[in-house]
Design an enzyme around this catalytic site. Structure first.
Site, PDB file in Angstrom:
ATOM      1  N   ARG A 314       0.681  -1.230   0.100  1.00  0.00           N
ATOM      2  CA  ARG A 314       0.025  -0.065  -0.133  1.00  0.00           C
ATOM      3  C   ARG A 314       0.950   1.426   0.073  1.00  0.00           C
ATOM      4  NH1 ARG A 314      -4.561  -1.928   4.455  1.00  0.00           N
ATOM      5  NH2 ARG A 314      -5.242  -3.720   3.451  1.00  0.00           N
ATOM      6  N   GLN A 332      -0.321  -9.458   6.026  1.00  0.00           N
ATOM      7  CA  GLN A 332      -1.520  -9.520   6.942  1.00  0.00           C
ATOM      8  C   GLN A 332      -1.689 -11.052   7.358  1.00  0.00           C
ATOM      9  OE1 GLN A 332      -4.493  -7.765   4.283  1.00  0.00           O
ATOM     10  NE2 GLN A 332      -4.735  -5.958   5.820  1.00  0.00           N
ATOM     11  N   HIS A 336     -10.570 -15.043   5.477  1.00  0.00           N
ATOM     12  CA  HIS A 336     -11.997 -14.907   4.885  1.00  0.00           C
ATOM     13  C   HIS A 336     -12.836 -16.014   5.295  1.00  0.00           C
ATOM     14  CE1 HIS A 336      -9.656 -12.305   2.145  1.00  0.00           C
ATOM     15  NE2 HIS A 336     -10.392 -11.326   2.630  1.00  0.00           N
ATOM     16  N   LYS A 416     -16.984  -2.542   9.816  1.00  0.00           N
ATOM     17  CA  LYS A 416     -15.964  -3.423  10.775  1.00  0.00           C
ATOM     18  C   LYS A 416     -16.032  -2.886  12.270  1.00  0.00           C
ATOM     19  CE  LYS A 416     -12.310   0.027   9.551  1.00  0.00           C
ATOM     20  NZ  LYS A 416     -11.039   0.125   9.631  1.00  0.00           N
TER      21      LYS A 416
END
Ligand code: ZN
Ligand code: ZN
Length: 587
Positions: A314, A332, A336, A416
């Site tokens: 990023r 990370q 999922h 979230k």
């Protein structure tokens, strides 16, 4: 050494005082340069956590040596008890007045305000465009200290001039100020950038701005954290996949990333491309979704919990980068979870529990939890957003978790829950996040076959617990002040032979320890024993085992812990059992 806690009212009062102190700082800097016959152009001067700052365009560069004199002038102004006098000026008068004084930055701010009348506060030499309010007069600003000087672009814009920012801290009483300064010292000693260097964990290079290189000990620590993570996730019923680091542009168009996230993405082209045709992944979801679609799923496969230690890139603005805390390339600990609507609450609760357990093992406390709602840029229908937000809210309430709402801070595909942690000195860190997503399953037409044979759409959870592993390492480095518990220490034990003739015995002991699964090094250098002990302490090795004639004779080791505790002579087997126990129990 935790920070003192203040009530909301006390904090509001302090904010007034700190903001007022920023005016006093500006007045002091004006006076300081008056002596040199120079004028000072003022930027902005807000209150911040623990203190205040003010931005200046100065005739010359300031150094820390200038601060005591500026502080002294501030004390004078404080003692004089100058009041803050309020008045309103028409915008035109205000702009004229500021232009006349050469206050270009203030002119820009005044012009940007939409009001016809602008608010000014005058106190001593300073007459500042400001909404207020302030303390009654400068004698009420409490105890303060100027702490540092930094460069700051006007309005945070790299294309605008670089101003000089002076930071200060301010508290109601000298005792509270001292307490805070002591705390800052402690925090400085725990700075992860300093510790990472001392412990030889990571490096950076100008050839990869924001990309961390893992050195041998950093890599070891990494592997220990990943092994632990894998075990925890396997036990919690997760499988693990790995997806490519870059995928074709069309995928990112479909996922909405090119429309909603492009400013943070890196792009790649092949040799014969005109334009880029690949996007380096900033998130693991689209790749993970392709894996889901690889075969037709049935209701019996759900909930399907799929982990991925995914390397993402990023492009953070350079101002936001800070050691390992904000890197541009990171891994990370993603997962999922695909499930039916009926399974949502259960799955979310399980994720919250697993997250809490992992933080506990790293000795981090949950400071607070935020529920982040629909942001400006988003995909999915209003109904989906409302439902997703409602489910998250209910899950938090049913789990008896207190939370606060952070409006507009959700991911672009769903709301979230964010975890904010607090470390051993009360510093807080944003860390794990759990997102509930109806939009991407729709977008990618995900399906499963229901019990009655119909095609149905699953719901997705996106979640990370470490967040970025690099960033999590920064947090635990500071939390443990570099003194890792046994289960996380890259090197747990250093064996120190007293003279060369004890070397062979030292090697034998090391072999035994290694066989027992312990991480051990022998210090073979021709140094004095005291120097070897000191170096091992600097490296924050958990145990030093000193071996000489006496130890050889007894088949044992003289044990010292890194906090200078002498634990005396132990049988090698007994030490091994003790060390293994500590690893096992995550002591
Ligand atoms: Zn003000
Ligand atoms: Zn995701």
């Amino acid at each position: 050494m935790k920070k003192r806690e203040y009530s909301k009212e006390e904090l509001e009062q302090m904010e007034l005082m700190r903001h007022s102190a920023s005016h006093v700082l500006a007045a002091a800097v004006i006076k300081y340069f008056e002596k040199e016959g120079e004028i000072v152009k003022l930027g902005i001067g807000p209150a911040i956590e623990h203190g205040f700052y003010y931005d200046f365009d100065l005739p010359r560069k300031l150094t820390n040596e200038d601060l005591p004199e500026i502080e002294r002038i501030m004390e004078e102004i404080k003692e004089a008890g100058e009041s803050f006098e309020h008045r309103m000026l028409s915008k035109e008068d205000a702009v004229n007045m500021l232009t006349e004084r050469g206050q270009l930055y203030k002119v820009e701010l005044a012009n940007d305000l939409e009001d016809n009348e602008l608010s000014f506060y005058k106190s001593g030499v300073i007459d500042d465009l400001c909404r207020g309010p302030h303390v009654a007069d400068t004698s009420k600003i409490g105890a303060f200290k100027l702490t540092s000087i930094a460069g700051a672009y006007w309005r945070g814009d790299e294309k605008r001039p670089m101003l000089t920012r002076i930071y200060g801290v301010a508290f109601p009483t000298p005792e509270e100020l001292k307490e805070h300064l002591d705390w800052l010292e402690e925090a400085k000693a725990r700075d992860h950038r300093k510790l990472s260097k001392e412990l030889d964990l990571f490096m950076f290079s100008k050839f990869g701005p924001g990309f961390a290189f893992r050195l041998p000990k950093g890599e070891k620590l990494w592997q220990l954290m990943v092994n632990y993570w894998r075990q925890m996730h396997e036990d919690a019923g997760y499988v693990e996949i790995n997806t490519p680091i870059m995928l074709k542009k069309e995928l990112w168009e479909k996922s909405g990333h090119l429309k909603n996230y492009a400013e943070k993405m890196y792009f790649a082209k092949t040799g014969d491309d005109e334009d880029f045709s690949y996007c380096i992944k900033p998130m693991n979801c689209p790749g993970g979704i392709l894996v889901y679609k690889n075969s037709l799923k049935s209701y019996r496969d759900l909930p399907l919990r799929v982990g991925e230690l995914g390397l993402v890139h990023r492009y953070e603005s350079s101002g936001e980068m800070s050691g390992l805390l904000r890197v541009r390339q990171f891994t990370q600990d993603d997962a999922h979870i695909y499930m039916t609507e009926g399974q949502m609450k259960d799955e979310l609760k399980k994720v919250l529990e697993l997250t809490a357990k992992i933080y506990q093992d790293y000795q981090l406390e949950i400071d607070h939890i935020e529920l982040c709602t629909k942001p400006e840029k988003s995909i999915g229908s209003d109904e989906q957003w409302a439902l997703a937000e409602k489910v998250l809210e209910e899950v938090l309430e049913e789990s008896g978790i207190e939370y606060q709402i952070n409006p507009g801070d959700g991911a672009f595909y769903g709301p979230k829950i964010d975890f904010h942690l607090s470390d051993s000195i009360g510093k807080t860190w944003q860390c794990g996040t759990v997102q509930l997503d109806f939009a991407q399953p729709d977008n990618f037409e995900l399906e499963y076959v229901s019990e009655s044979g119909e095609r149905k759409r699953p719901v997705m959870i996106h979640r990370v617990i470490y967040g970025g592993i690099e960033r999590f390492i920064a947090i635990i480095l500071e939390n443990f002040a570099g003194k890792f518990p046994m289960w996380l220490s890259p090197v747990q034990i250093k064996i120190i032979p007293i003279t060369r003739k004890h070397q062979k015995y030292a090697n034998d002991v090391a072999e035994k320890l290694k066989e027992a699964g312990l991480r051990v090094q022998v210090d073979k250098r021709e140094e004095r024993m005291q120097a070897k002990i000191r170096d091992a302490q600097m490296e924050k090795i958990n145990y030093m085992l000193i071996v000489g004639d006496k130890e050889m004779e007894h088949g044992g080791v003289a044990v010292r812990s890194r906090d200078e505790k002498d634990l005396g002579l132990m049988k090698t087997e007994d030490f091994i059992a003790k060390a293994q126990g500590e690893v096992e129990n995550k002591e």
